[in-house]
Write an enzyme that holds these catalytic residues in place. Sequence first.
Site, PDB file in Angstrom:
ATOM      1  N   SER A 122      27.944 -28.254 -29.354  1.00 54.56           N
ATOM      2  CA  SER A 122      26.909 -29.201 -29.281  1.00 54.56           C
ATOM      3  C   SER A 122      25.842 -28.591 -28.518  1.00 54.56           C
ATOM      4  CB  SER A 122      27.407 -30.219 -28.667  1.00 54.56           C
ATOM      5  OG  SER A 122      26.579 -31.386 -28.229  1.00 54.56           O
ATOM      6  N   TYR A 146      30.647 -33.736 -21.197  1.00 52.76           N
ATOM      7  CA  TYR A 146      31.024 -33.371 -22.652  1.00 52.76           C
ATOM      8  C   TYR A 146      30.277 -31.924 -23.009  1.00 52.76           C
ATOM      9  CZ  TYR A 146      30.234 -33.203 -27.931  1.00 52.76           C
ATOM     10  OH  TYR A 146      30.133 -32.883 -29.139  1.00 52.76           O
ATOM     11  N   LYS A 150      32.218 -28.373 -23.818  1.00 49.67           N
ATOM     12  CA  LYS A 150      31.848 -27.700 -25.197  1.00 49.67           C
ATOM     13  C   LYS A 150      31.363 -26.371 -24.679  1.00 49.67           C
ATOM     14  CE  LYS A 150      32.775 -30.070 -28.798  1.00 49.67           C
ATOM     15  NZ  LYS A 150      33.655 -29.476 -29.488  1.00 49.67           N
TER      16      LYS A 150
END
Length: 320
Positions: A122, A146, A150
Amino acid sequence: MKVLIIGGGGLIGQKLAKSLAGRGTLRGQPISELVLADVIDATTVDAPFAVTTKTCDISDPASVATIIDESTDVIYLLAAVVSAHAEEDFDFGYKINVDGTRNVLERCRTLGTKPVVVFTSSIAVFGGEVPQPFTDDSALNPQISYGVQKAIGEMLLNDYTRKGFVQGRGFRLPTISVRPGKPNRAASGFMSSIFREPLQGLPANCPVDRDFPHFYLSPRKCVENLIKGAELDQADLGPRPSMTMPGRVWTIGQMIDAMTAVAGPEPAKLITWNPQPEIEHILDGWRMDIRPEKAAKLGLTADDSFEDNIRIFLEDDIDA
């Protein structure tokens, strides 16, 4: 050629499955079997080869072992706990996004078959005080859990590839818009809903101003790039096989103007402009100028205009 899509029940997983079914080949070989694995039963697709659906919890190594075997040639690792959800549930985000990724890679290492692994990362790996524009040489500096998860996944993929356990390639996805169906728990969800709902006569709220810039790609282009990404020669990827997938930077205002150019003035009148404090801290770090040079040189592409994104939604997904 046996292909496994982990996250095969999701939006991109389903579109990828349908595209592979239409092609019938991958990496120059006929596809003999497609496995769609997800935490819940995935919808099957019509194809000229066998399609199997399986349930799997990638945080459980034993569950991962049921979906990856010696005959698995290509693995798409799409499953993830997305941004706002990972921020709300710290433990669950690490359980799926880090432990799950490691479990998939460890299974491949144990088998010794060196499959191609296409990992979706991402643009949330970027942010903070790193100077813009962000390129493939920019330091990863995620500002939310997040993004951290990632970034760890990318490092794991790079190392397992370096050691020869997998043929890895990782792609940092732009924000996918326009997404069909119901909103997910991504903080970027409004970047689809402000188009999806108004194009169907429904209201939607935008929590940022018209000048807010971001990095976008249509679902159709994303799938095209994931297929091209699987077919790249490992030698062409270099020592860092993770990179940013091509996309375009547009402001919210430019995107709404594009919708008006395609669909007329009425949809834009259904957009409200109210702040959402619960995602404001996430959005603060998302004013990004991103230059996906490596993937572009390898033949991956972006949409030409956001008018194309709107037309693709109207052609492919509005009924969904």
